[in-house]
Design a protein around this motif. Structure first.
Motif, mmCIF file in Angstrom:
data_model
loop_
_atom_site.group_PDB
_atom_site.id
_atom_site.type_symbol
_atom_site.label_atom_id
_atom_site.label_comp_id
_atom_site.label_asym_id
_atom_site.label_seq_id
_atom_site.Cartn_x
_atom_site.Cartn_y
_atom_site.Cartn_z
ATOM 1 N N UNK A 1 33.478 46.005 37.981
ATOM 2 C CA UNK A 1 33.856 46.684 36.746
ATOM 3 C C UNK A 1 34.149 48.147 37.034
ATOM 4 N N UNK A 2 34.853 48.754 36.097
ATOM 5 C CA UNK A 2 35.066 50.200 36.111
ATOM 6 C C UNK A 2 34.840 50.712 34.698
ATOM 7 N N UNK B 1 26.697 41.374 32.710
ATOM 8 C CA UNK B 1 27.211 41.501 34.079
ATOM 9 C C UNK B 1 27.246 42.968 34.501
ATOM 10 N N UNK B 2 27.739 43.833 33.623
ATOM 11 C CA UNK B 2 27.809 45.271 33.917
ATOM 12 C C UNK B 2 26.409 45.832 34.132
ATOM 13 N N UNK B 3 25.481 45.501 33.234
ATOM 14 C CA UNK B 3 24.099 45.983 33.375
ATOM 15 C C UNK B 3 23.472 45.482 34.671
ATOM 16 N N UNK C 1 32.019 52.678 39.034
ATOM 17 C CA UNK C 1 32.763 51.563 39.600
ATOM 18 C C UNK C 1 31.776 50.787 40.452
ATOM 19 N N UNK C 2 31.713 49.491 40.248
ATOM 20 C CA UNK C 2 30.795 48.672 41.042
ATOM 21 C C UNK C 2 31.425 47.317 41.298
ATOM 22 N N UNK D 1 36.311 50.309 29.473
ATOM 23 C CA UNK D 1 35.463 49.484 30.330
ATOM 24 C C UNK D 1 36.278 48.246 30.677
ATOM 25 N N UNK D 2 36.511 48.056 31.974
ATOM 26 C CA UNK D 2 37.333 46.932 32.426
ATOM 27 C C UNK D 2 36.559 46.108 33.442
#
Length: 150
Positions: A57-58, A12-14, A74-75, A45-46
């Motif tokens: 995420x941040x 998800x982050x990627x 942050x996205x 990483x949250x």
């Protein structure tokens, strides 16, 4: 709800990092770097979860009690609708609980939406050392440093 990221969250982050609209705004992190952020106590990483769905995420570094943490990235999955503000307010609470005294970041000058968002969240531009940031798409740029106390 803000929660610590787990290995299952890294896709998800990627995905957010690699969206075309983020290529000139967010840095690239390979899977090894993101895995390290899960275990290194100076990194955090949250994931922002809304109704059981990952919404953003941040990624933070320099997370040390009594110090100022750096917001690396942050996205938000679907910008607008207050998702970013909710994430940021939860992040402030989380960092206060960890004893962090402030938060700082760099933002590219033409990212007006982000600058406006950070101002609404209490950040202000500060003079300080910066270095050219090499985008993944486009020419290098000198970023703006912003910070706020917690």
């Amino acid at each position: 709800m803000l929660r610590p990221a787990a290995s299952v969250d890294l896709d998800f982050v990627q995905d957010l990092l690699n969206r075309p609209e983020n290529l000139d705004r967010l840095a690239a992190y390979d899977s090894d770097a993101l895995h390290s952020a899960l275990t290194d106590p100076a990194w955090r990483l949250v994931i922002w979860d809304e109704g059981g769905e990952d919404a953003g995420f941040a990624l933070l570094s320099q997370v040390v009690s009594g110090g100022k943490a750096k917001l690396e990235e942050l996205a938000i999955d679907r910008p607008g609708g207050g998702h970013g503000s909710k994430l940021m307010n939860a992040l402030f609470d989380d960092l206060r609980e960890l004893g962090v005294s402030g938060l700082w970041l760099y933002v590219v000058p033409e990212n007006y939406r982000a600058i406006s968002f950070y101002r609404r969240c209490g950040f202000h531009p500060v003079d300080g050392p910066t270095k050219l940031w090499r985008r993944r798409s486009g020419p290098p740029v000198e970023p703006i440093r912003m910070e706020r106390t917690l």
